[in-house]
Design a protein around this motif. Sequence first.
Motif, mmCIF file in Angstrom:
data_model
loop_
_atom_site.group_PDB
_atom_site.id
_atom_site.type_symbol
_atom_site.label_atom_id
_atom_site.label_comp_id
_atom_site.label_asym_id
_atom_site.label_seq_id
_atom_site.Cartn_x
_atom_site.Cartn_y
_atom_site.Cartn_z
ATOM 1 N N ASP A 180 1.890 -0.049 13.515
ATOM 2 C CA ASP A 180 0.916 -1.123 13.285
ATOM 3 C C ASP A 180 -0.464 -0.744 13.811
ATOM 4 O OD1 ASP A 180 2.890 -2.639 12.072
ATOM 5 O OD2 ASP A 180 3.291 -3.855 13.866
ATOM 6 N N ARG A 181 -0.509 -0.116 14.982
ATOM 7 C CA ARG A 181 -1.803 0.312 15.538
ATOM 8 C C ARG A 181 -2.439 1.416 14.680
ATOM 9 N NH1 ARG A 181 1.004 -0.038 20.340
ATOM 10 N NH2 ARG A 181 1.195 2.218 20.492
ATOM 11 N N ALA A 182 -1.631 2.362 14.209
ATOM 12 C CA ALA A 182 -2.151 3.449 13.377
ATOM 13 C C ALA A 182 -2.675 2.908 12.046
ATOM 14 C CB ALA A 182 -1.064 4.491 13.125
ATOM 15 N N ARG A 183 -1.998 1.904 11.518
ATOM 16 C CA ARG A 183 -2.370 1.360 10.217
ATOM 17 C C ARG A 183 -3.591 0.447 10.296
ATOM 18 N NH1 ARG A 183 1.459 -1.126 5.604
ATOM 19 N NH2 ARG A 183 -0.218 -1.956 4.332
ATOM 20 N N ALA A 184 -3.749 -0.257 11.407
ATOM 21 C CA ALA A 184 -4.844 -1.215 11.549
ATOM 22 C C ALA A 184 -6.181 -0.518 11.297
ATOM 23 C CB ALA A 184 -4.823 -1.830 12.938
ATOM 24 N N GLY A 185 -6.873 -0.962 10.288
ATOM 25 C CA GLY A 185 -8.177 -0.403 9.982
ATOM 26 C C GLY A 185 -8.160 0.963 9.312
ATOM 27 N N TYR A 186 -6.979 1.489 8.978
ATOM 28 C CA TYR A 186 -6.884 2.826 8.387
ATOM 29 C C TYR A 186 -7.597 2.863 7.042
ATOM 30 C CZ TYR A 186 -4.900 7.233 6.790
ATOM 31 O OH TYR A 186 -4.747 8.517 6.347
ATOM 32 N N THR A 187 -8.446 3.869 6.865
ATOM 33 C CA THR A 187 -9.164 4.066 5.616
ATOM 34 C C THR A 187 -9.133 5.554 5.271
ATOM 35 O OG1 THR A 187 -10.591 2.163 6.013
ATOM 36 C CG2 THR A 187 -11.392 3.822 4.464
ATOM 37 N N ALA A 188 -8.513 5.869 4.155
ATOM 38 C CA ALA A 188 -8.447 7.253 3.668
ATOM 39 C C ALA A 188 -7.836 7.220 2.272
ATOM 40 C CB ALA A 188 -7.595 8.129 4.588
ATOM 41 N N THR A 189 -7.905 8.360 1.607
ATOM 42 C CA THR A 189 -7.278 8.499 0.293
ATOM 43 C C THR A 189 -6.322 9.679 0.333
ATOM 44 O OG1 THR A 189 -9.295 7.679 -0.740
ATOM 45 C CG2 THR A 189 -7.716 8.769 -2.174
ATOM 46 N N TRP A 190 -5.096 9.436 -0.155
ATOM 47 C CA TRP A 190 -4.075 10.473 -0.230
ATOM 48 C C TRP A 190 -3.864 10.830 -1.696
ATOM 49 C CZ3 TRP A 190 0.171 7.191 2.618
ATOM 50 C CH2 TRP A 190 -0.210 6.978 3.939
ATOM 51 N N VAL B 226 4.544 1.618 -6.389
ATOM 52 C CA VAL B 226 4.406 2.349 -5.122
ATOM 53 C C VAL B 226 3.341 1.695 -4.263
ATOM 54 C CG1 VAL B 226 3.607 4.523 -4.096
ATOM 55 C CG2 VAL B 226 5.311 4.553 -5.923
ATOM 56 N N ARG B 227 2.203 1.347 -4.856
ATOM 57 C CA ARG B 227 1.129 0.704 -4.096
ATOM 58 C C ARG B 227 1.637 -0.560 -3.414
ATOM 59 N NH1 ARG B 227 -1.715 -3.293 -3.581
ATOM 60 N NH2 ARG B 227 -0.957 -4.305 -5.442
ATOM 61 N N VAL B 228 2.359 -1.372 -4.164
ATOM 62 C CA VAL B 228 2.907 -2.613 -3.601
ATOM 63 C C VAL B 228 3.880 -2.293 -2.462
ATOM 64 C CG1 VAL B 228 4.381 -4.606 -4.122
ATOM 65 C CG2 VAL B 228 2.540 -3.955 -5.706
ATOM 66 N N ALA B 229 4.734 -1.299 -2.667
ATOM 67 C CA ALA B 229 5.742 -0.943 -1.657
ATOM 68 C C ALA B 229 5.110 -0.407 -0.379
ATOM 69 C CB ALA B 229 6.730 0.082 -2.230
ATOM 70 N N VAL B 230 4.154 0.504 -0.505
ATOM 71 C CA VAL B 230 3.554 1.066 0.711
ATOM 72 C C VAL B 230 2.659 0.048 1.395
ATOM 73 C CG1 VAL B 230 3.752 3.472 -0.042
ATOM 74 C CG2 VAL B 230 1.609 2.241 -0.426
ATOM 75 N N ASP B 231 2.048 -0.837 0.623
ATOM 76 C CA ASP B 231 1.221 -1.873 1.228
ATOM 77 C C ASP B 231 2.077 -2.861 2.007
ATOM 78 O OD1 ASP B 231 -1.418 -2.943 1.670
ATOM 79 O OD2 ASP B 231 -0.828 -4.613 0.385
ATOM 80 N N ALA B 232 3.267 -3.149 1.499
ATOM 81 C CA ALA B 232 4.192 -4.048 2.211
ATOM 82 C C ALA B 232 4.731 -3.385 3.472
ATOM 83 C CB ALA B 232 5.345 -4.450 1.294
ATOM 84 N N TRP C 164 -6.527 3.798 0.703
ATOM 85 C CA TRP C 164 -6.341 2.863 1.817
ATOM 86 C C TRP C 164 -7.710 2.407 2.314
ATOM 87 C CZ3 TRP C 164 -1.517 1.438 3.536
ATOM 88 C CH2 TRP C 164 -0.441 2.191 3.054
ATOM 89 N N GLU C 165 -7.839 1.108 2.509
ATOM 90 C CA GLU C 165 -9.056 0.532 3.084
ATOM 91 C C GLU C 165 -8.649 -0.544 4.070
ATOM 92 O OE1 GLU C 165 -11.814 -0.864 0.136
ATOM 93 O OE2 GLU C 165 -11.784 1.041 -0.935
ATOM 94 N N GLY C 166 -9.092 -0.391 5.307
ATOM 95 C CA GLY C 166 -8.814 -1.401 6.321
ATOM 96 C C GLY C 166 -7.332 -1.668 6.530
ATOM 97 N N GLY C 167 -6.514 -0.630 6.396
ATOM 98 C CA GLY C 167 -5.079 -0.780 6.614
ATOM 99 C C GLY C 167 -4.291 -1.282 5.421
ATOM 100 N N LYS C 168 -4.940 -1.473 4.295
ATOM 101 C CA LYS C 168 -4.282 -1.935 3.067
ATOM 102 C C LYS C 168 -4.361 -0.857 2.001
ATOM 103 C CE LYS C 168 -3.324 -6.350 3.621
ATOM 104 N NZ LYS C 168 -1.926 -6.739 3.621
ATOM 105 N N CYS C 169 -3.293 -0.703 1.240
ATOM 106 C CA CYS C 169 -3.321 0.199 0.092
ATOM 107 C C CYS C 169 -3.916 -0.595 -1.067
ATOM 108 C CB CYS C 169 -1.923 0.713 -0.251
ATOM 109 S SG CYS C 169 -1.970 2.000 -1.522
ATOM 110 N N VAL C 170 -5.134 -0.248 -1.451
ATOM 111 C CA VAL C 170 -5.883 -1.052 -2.408
ATOM 112 C C VAL C 170 -5.894 -0.477 -3.826
ATOM 113 C CG1 VAL C 170 -7.348 -2.088 -0.634
ATOM 114 C CG2 VAL C 170 -8.068 0.044 -1.748
#
Length: 133
Positions: free
Chosen positions: A34-44, A12-18, A59-65
């Motif tokens: 893309d604008r909403a995701r850019a820099g997005y940092t939160a935890t779901w 799932v992490r790989v899929a949502v990050d892609a 999520w950190e900086g728009g990436k699912c880490v």
Amino acid sequence: MGFFTDEWAEAVRVAVDAGPEQDGKLPSYWQWIDRARAGYTATWALGVRETGAYLVLAWEGGKCVDARITADPGAADYVLAASEATWRELREGADPGRVVMYRGLRLERGNVLAFFRVIYFFVESLAALARVP
């Protein structure tokens, strides 16, 4: 790969990050995502009501880490939960936007206004999650 297992969580992490497949919608929609995701940092923390299991996506900086399965949503910024039946419907192709709109997957904790400011990003991430076998 079992549903709500560590192996599934990483897939799932790989899929949502892609990100989602970008077909069938206007280019301006994807630009908004893309604008909403850019820099997005939160935890779901996405839970199953009957089992109490949560998929926690960081999520950190728009990436699912990070993605993990846990029985405790911890300090997640947003905690959402759905029934097993709703999760099954999502995995069988139900529209993620409708599932959220009709409260099949309910926000149980978190800043409602901040969450809904990026709702389409969340819905597209949920769509990518639902495609993981």
